[in-house]
Design a protein around this motif. Structure first.
Motif, mmCIF file in Angstrom:
data_model
loop_
_atom_site.group_PDB
_atom_site.id
_atom_site.type_symbol
_atom_site.label_atom_id
_atom_site.label_comp_id
_atom_site.label_asym_id
_atom_site.label_seq_id
_atom_site.Cartn_x
_atom_site.Cartn_y
_atom_site.Cartn_z
ATOM 1 N N ASP A 45 34.195 -33.100 -59.441
ATOM 2 C CA ASP A 45 34.025 -32.972 -58.055
ATOM 3 C C ASP A 45 32.602 -33.322 -57.575
ATOM 4 O O ASP A 45 31.764 -32.856 -58.712
ATOM 5 C CB ASP A 45 34.716 -31.739 -57.150
ATOM 6 N N ASN A 46 32.342 -33.773 -56.352
ATOM 7 C CA ASN A 46 30.873 -33.815 -56.230
ATOM 8 C C ASN A 46 30.412 -32.742 -55.088
ATOM 9 O O ASN A 46 31.231 -32.064 -54.717
ATOM 10 C CB ASN A 46 30.673 -35.347 -55.213
ATOM 11 N N VAL A 47 29.005 -32.757 -55.238
ATOM 12 C CA VAL A 47 28.503 -31.439 -54.419
ATOM 13 C C VAL A 47 28.959 -31.495 -53.192
ATOM 14 O O VAL A 47 28.985 -30.225 -52.447
ATOM 15 C CB VAL A 47 27.072 -31.423 -54.828
ATOM 16 N N GLN A 48 28.762 -32.741 -52.250
ATOM 17 C CA GLN A 48 29.247 -32.628 -50.857
ATOM 18 C C GLN A 48 30.705 -31.888 -50.947
ATOM 19 O O GLN A 48 30.726 -31.137 -49.830
ATOM 20 C CB GLN A 48 29.460 -34.186 -50.343
ATOM 21 N N HIS A 49 31.576 -32.143 -51.543
ATOM 22 C CA HIS A 49 32.954 -31.383 -51.250
ATOM 23 C C HIS A 49 32.978 -30.039 -51.638
ATOM 24 O O HIS A 49 33.513 -29.300 -51.079
ATOM 25 C CB HIS A 49 33.996 -31.971 -52.445
ATOM 26 N N ALA A 50 31.920 -29.475 -52.504
ATOM 27 C CA ALA A 50 31.665 -28.291 -52.916
ATOM 28 C C ALA A 50 31.277 -27.524 -51.494
ATOM 29 O O ALA A 50 31.625 -26.417 -51.168
ATOM 30 C CB ALA A 50 30.763 -27.899 -54.168
ATOM 31 N N ALA A 51 30.233 -28.183 -50.918
ATOM 32 C CA ALA A 51 29.455 -27.501 -49.847
ATOM 33 C C ALA A 51 30.669 -27.484 -48.602
ATOM 34 O O ALA A 51 30.663 -26.539 -47.982
ATOM 35 C CB ALA A 51 28.266 -28.492 -49.447
ATOM 36 N N GLN A 52 31.305 -28.585 -48.550
ATOM 37 C CA GLN A 52 32.555 -28.579 -47.556
ATOM 38 C C GLN A 52 33.483 -27.140 -47.829
ATOM 39 O O GLN A 52 34.036 -26.708 -46.746
ATOM 40 C CB GLN A 52 33.064 -29.978 -47.391
ATOM 41 N N MET A 53 33.624 -27.198 -48.932
ATOM 42 C CA MET A 53 34.773 -26.004 -49.344
ATOM 43 C C MET A 53 34.179 -24.705 -49.185
ATOM 44 O O MET A 53 35.090 -23.841 -48.384
ATOM 45 C CB MET A 53 35.160 -26.140 -50.857
ATOM 46 N N ARG A 89 23.034 -21.738 -53.358
ATOM 47 C CA ARG A 89 21.852 -21.670 -54.101
ATOM 48 C C ARG A 89 21.661 -22.920 -55.136
ATOM 49 O O ARG A 89 20.555 -23.668 -55.061
ATOM 50 C CB ARG A 89 21.334 -20.357 -54.644
ATOM 51 N N ASP A 90 22.656 -23.128 -55.882
ATOM 52 C CA ASP A 90 22.787 -23.924 -56.843
ATOM 53 C C ASP A 90 22.588 -25.400 -56.162
ATOM 54 O O ASP A 90 21.951 -26.215 -56.576
ATOM 55 C CB ASP A 90 24.008 -23.901 -57.588
ATOM 56 N N ILE A 91 23.459 -25.844 -55.217
ATOM 57 C CA ILE A 91 23.573 -26.891 -54.566
ATOM 58 C C ILE A 91 21.853 -27.295 -53.870
ATOM 59 O O ILE A 91 21.368 -28.377 -53.880
ATOM 60 C CB ILE A 91 24.452 -26.912 -53.399
ATOM 61 N N THR A 92 21.536 -25.992 -53.226
ATOM 62 C CA THR A 92 20.263 -26.133 -52.383
ATOM 63 C C THR A 92 19.113 -26.434 -53.602
ATOM 64 O O THR A 92 18.173 -27.374 -53.360
ATOM 65 C CB THR A 92 19.854 -24.892 -51.747
ATOM 66 N N VAL A 93 18.949 -25.837 -54.582
ATOM 67 C CA VAL A 93 17.919 -25.764 -55.459
ATOM 68 C C VAL A 93 17.950 -26.886 -56.552
ATOM 69 O O VAL A 93 17.048 -27.627 -56.830
ATOM 70 C CB VAL A 93 17.652 -24.286 -56.393
ATOM 71 N N ARG A 94 18.877 -27.002 -57.211
ATOM 72 C CA ARG A 94 19.247 -27.954 -58.343
ATOM 73 C C ARG A 94 19.623 -29.239 -57.668
ATOM 74 O O ARG A 94 19.452 -30.267 -58.434
ATOM 75 C CB ARG A 94 20.306 -27.500 -59.271
ATOM 76 N N SER A 95 20.066 -29.587 -56.524
ATOM 77 C CA SER A 95 20.555 -30.796 -56.152
ATOM 78 C C SER A 95 19.580 -31.100 -54.696
ATOM 79 O O SER A 95 18.783 -32.333 -54.923
ATOM 80 C CB SER A 95 21.900 -30.910 -55.787
ATOM 81 N N THR A 96 19.636 -30.611 -53.651
ATOM 82 C CA THR A 96 19.093 -31.088 -52.506
ATOM 83 C C THR A 96 17.561 -31.167 -52.588
ATOM 84 O O THR A 96 16.861 -32.089 -52.314
ATOM 85 C CB THR A 96 19.544 -29.872 -51.449
#
Length: 148
Positions: free
Chosen positions: A19-27, A51-58
């Motif tokens: 799955d993509n990170v956007q879907h994870a954030a929406q969940m 935090r994974d999404i913020t630091v490692r992706s965004t």
């Protein structure tokens, strides 16, 4: 002695590593949580946190629609079993400063739930203060601060 099965949350939603990170954030938004277990089939392969999404992706400038959960998730996941004592798991959570732990079936090793500090605080009060002190202790920056 209270065990994890007495306090854990059972029907846990998971996400696929594909799955993509956007879907994870929406969940996370929909479920009002800060972490989601990542499962490949019924096998736990990681956790993805806000935090994974913020630091490692965004922060890295990655596109949320095309970045896979597998690319930013944490793979060193601490787990417990449903028959462990709450006090034992609280101690482990404090030692490594984490707030939630996936619960695995002792025989099949598949995920059967998750236990959080919140679960323990509302259903088991002994030991929470010490564990919370350990988990919430301030961390030091991992890089030198720059003067402006």
């Amino acid at each position: 002695m209270q065990t994890i099965q007495d306090v854990m949350t059972r029907d846990v939603r998971t996400i696929s590593p594909q799955d993509n990170v956007q879907h994870a954030a929406q969940m996370m938004d929909e479920l009002n949580v800060g972490a989601i277990p990542v499962c490949d089939g019924d096998k736990l392969v990681g956790m993805i946190t806000d935090r994974d999404i913020t630091v490692r992706s965004t922060a890295a400038g990655q596109a949320p629609q095309s970045t896979r959960v597998a690319d930013v998730m944490s793979t060193d996941v601490r787990t417990c079993t449903s028959n462990q004592s709450v006090d034992e798991v609280l101690g482990q959570m404090g030692d490594v400063q984490i707030r939630r732990v996936p619960v695995l079936d002792e025989q099949s090793h598949r995920m059967i739930g998750i236990v959080s500090l919140g679960d323990m605080a509302t259903k088991h009060s002994a030991g929470i203060d010490h564990a919370l002190d350990e988990i919430s202790s301030p961390s030091a920056p991992d890089r030198p601060q720059t003067q402006h």
